[in-house]
Design an enzyme around this catalytic site. Structure first.
Site, PDB file in Angstrom:
ATOM      1  N   ASN A  40       0.794  -1.240   0.000  1.00  0.00           N
ATOM      2  CA  ASN A  40       0.000   0.000   0.000  1.00  0.00           C
ATOM      3  C   ASN A  40       0.820   1.282   0.000  1.00  0.00           C
ATOM      4  OD1 ASN A  40      -2.746  -1.099   0.119  1.00  0.00           O
ATOM      5  ND2 ASN A  40      -2.018  -1.943   2.051  1.00  0.00           N
ATOM      6  N   LYS A 128       1.691 -11.561  -4.870  1.00  0.00           N
ATOM      7  CA  LYS A 128       2.543 -10.658  -5.649  1.00  0.00           C
ATOM      8  C   LYS A 128       3.910 -10.504  -4.985  1.00  0.00           C
ATOM      9  CE  LYS A 128       2.547  -6.186  -5.259  1.00  0.00           C
ATOM     10  NZ  LYS A 128       2.201  -4.769  -5.258  1.00  0.00           N
ATOM     11  N   HIS A 148      -0.215  -2.387 -12.606  1.00  0.00           N
ATOM     12  CA  HIS A 148       0.083  -1.999 -13.995  1.00  0.00           C
ATOM     13  C   HIS A 148      -0.018  -3.216 -14.915  1.00  0.00           C
ATOM     14  CE1 HIS A 148       1.331   2.036 -12.952  1.00  0.00           C
ATOM     15  NE2 HIS A 148       2.148   1.559 -12.041  1.00  0.00           N
TER      16      HIS A 148
END
Ligand code: SF4
Length: 225
Positions: A40, A128, A148
């Site tokens: 974050n 991730k 992205h």
């Protein structure tokens, strides 16, 4: 899919060349700390928090012995300092308890899926960030997908619209050309930042336009700009 991935990888390499370093080319345990700090926040704030942490705690044993409140102060630049300090201390404490030291090198001898499962069992480590660590620190053929890459691969029609980060990573990973995991990951992020932006992607300038259904629709003659 494999042929399209090869073409995409080749087109990106032709446009962007070999990517530079991204900050994750470090030891596995440092990378674990870095990935927890990266939750974050953006790369700049993550890097400020990590630099501040390393200045105060230059070694992992010193970091593991840190007081939570003092660690929170050191990493405040990265946001969510309390949760991240707790996650870092808890991860290091668990490693020491389970492995007798601060190491993740034992993961090298595991199958990729098992190594990933182990990492995602730590608080603050998702698919991730586990994939980032596996790829950059341990050399596994893992494929980290960030926001992205998720946006770009949806527009390319490689993953369904409904896919979240983890699902996209599992769908794409088996089709990444051999030895292209690092450059493809970094070049897709660069494409997402510079051209395939969330709003108003710059399709006419994109090297992937010939392989992209979304870009072809957007640049069809007669379509309002
Ligand atoms: S052609 Fe457009 S939509 Fe497709 S990847 Fe490139 S910028 Fe994104």
């Amino acid at each position: 899919m494999p042929a399209r991935m090869r073409e995409i990888s080749r087109r990106l390499a032709a446009r962007f060349g070999t990517p530079g370093l991204c900050g994750h080319e470090t030891s596995p345990v440092d990378n674990l700390v870095l990935t927890i700090l990266s939750q974050n926040t953006n790369d700049a704030n993550r890097d400020r928090a990590f630099a501040s942490l390393k200045k105060k705690y230059p070694t992992i044993p010193r970091l593991a012995a840190a007081k939570a409140a003092e660690l929170e102060d050191a990493i405040r630049a990265g946001g969510l300092a309390r949760a991240k300090a707790a996650a870092i201390l808890s991860a290091l404490s668990r490693l020491k308890e389970e492995r007798g030291g601060y190491t993740l090198d034992f993961l090298r001898s595991m199958p990729l899926a098992d190594a990933r499962s182990y990492l995602t069992s730590f608080g603050g480590v998702g698919v991730k960030t586990a994939n980032i660590l596996l790829l950059f620190s341990l050399g596994f053929p893992a494929f980290p997908v960030d926001t992205h890459i998720l946006r770009v691969t949806k527009r390319l029609g490689l993953v369904p619209e409904s896919a979240a980060l983890a699902k996209a990573a599992f769908l794409l990973e088996p089709h990444v050309p051999e030895d292209a995991h690092v450059p493809l990951h970094l070049n897709l992020i660069r494409l997402g930042r510079e051209l395939c932006r969330p709003r108003k992607p710059l399709c006419p300038s994109c090297p992937l336009l010939p392989a992209c259904p979304t870009g072809k629709r957007a640049t069809r003659p007669g379509r309002p700009g």
